[in-house]
Motif scaffolding. Sequence first.
Motif, mmCIF file in Angstrom:
data_model
loop_
_atom_site.group_PDB
_atom_site.id
_atom_site.type_symbol
_atom_site.label_atom_id
_atom_site.label_comp_id
_atom_site.label_asym_id
_atom_site.label_seq_id
_atom_site.Cartn_x
_atom_site.Cartn_y
_atom_site.Cartn_z
ATOM 1 N N ALA A 39 0.948 -0.820 -0.371
ATOM 2 C CA ALA A 39 -0.057 -0.236 -0.113
ATOM 3 C C ALA A 39 0.701 0.797 -0.151
ATOM 4 N N PRO A 40 0.630 2.376 -0.313
ATOM 5 C CA PRO A 40 1.269 3.740 -0.187
ATOM 6 C C PRO A 40 1.441 4.079 1.033
ATOM 7 N N GLY A 41 2.947 4.229 0.998
ATOM 8 C CA GLY A 41 3.412 4.717 2.083
ATOM 9 C C GLY A 41 3.527 3.140 2.939
ATOM 10 N N LYS A 42 3.697 1.905 2.909
ATOM 11 C CA LYS A 42 3.765 0.980 3.284
ATOM 12 C C LYS A 42 4.499 0.411 3.083
ATOM 13 N N GLU A 88 -8.873 -1.088 3.296
ATOM 14 C CA GLU A 88 -7.488 -1.431 3.613
ATOM 15 C C GLU A 88 -6.702 -2.566 2.996
ATOM 16 N N ASP A 89 -7.643 -3.353 1.659
ATOM 17 C CA ASP A 89 -7.180 -4.363 0.984
ATOM 18 C C ASP A 89 -6.112 -3.409 -0.215
ATOM 19 N N THR A 90 -6.702 -2.675 0.021
ATOM 20 C CA THR A 90 -6.796 -1.786 -0.977
ATOM 21 C C THR A 90 -4.813 -1.078 -0.982
ATOM 22 N N ALA A 91 -3.934 -1.322 -2.093
ATOM 23 C CA ALA A 91 -2.839 -2.157 -2.314
ATOM 24 C C ALA A 91 -2.360 -2.136 -3.928
ATOM 25 N N VAL A 92 -1.134 -2.918 -4.309
ATOM 26 C CA VAL A 92 -0.695 -3.164 -5.328
ATOM 27 C C VAL A 92 0.187 -4.373 -4.921
ATOM 28 N N TYR A 93 -1.007 -5.571 -5.898
ATOM 29 C CA TYR A 93 -0.686 -6.567 -5.522
ATOM 30 C C TYR A 93 0.430 -7.378 -6.830
ATOM 31 N N TYR A 94 1.253 -7.977 -5.398
ATOM 32 C CA TYR A 94 2.069 -8.558 -6.751
ATOM 33 C C TYR A 94 2.410 -10.430 -6.419
ATOM 34 N N CYS A 95 2.244 -11.417 -7.520
ATOM 35 C CA CYS A 95 2.938 -12.610 -7.473
ATOM 36 C C CYS A 95 4.369 -12.780 -7.514
ATOM 37 N N ALA A 96 4.702 -13.344 -6.713
ATOM 38 C CA ALA A 96 6.544 -14.175 -6.569
ATOM 39 C C ALA A 96 6.061 -15.661 -6.590
#
Length: 122
Positions: A39-42, A88-96
Amino acid sequence: VQLVESGGGLVQAGGSLRLSCAASGRTFSGYTMGWFRQAPGKEREFVAAITWTVGTASYADSVKGRFTISRDIARNTVYLQMNSLKPEDTAVYYCAAKTVAIVGLSTRYDFWGQGTQVTVSS
């Protein structure tokens, strides 16, 4: 290894989204696939992981009971079904992906996708 995420978007609180991660470049037997978010700033945080061959899964406490990780071996794709979404689930989600079948965070992930944005409005 290439990991390409898709399925992000804007959804209202309480809604659902399904993220996909198309994996290519090698056979993933013995690997673990994970989802992270930032998330932004986190800082980036762990969301869920699954071992490719057996399907053992692990979840962050914040998403347990709401998110489900799965994989389709024939399609070389990992999914993250997200229900009961919260702002609060708002974020960029990454697969790894990592080259060991360990869902815990004691081992590092070796490959990352470019991310997909998930925005949950209140």
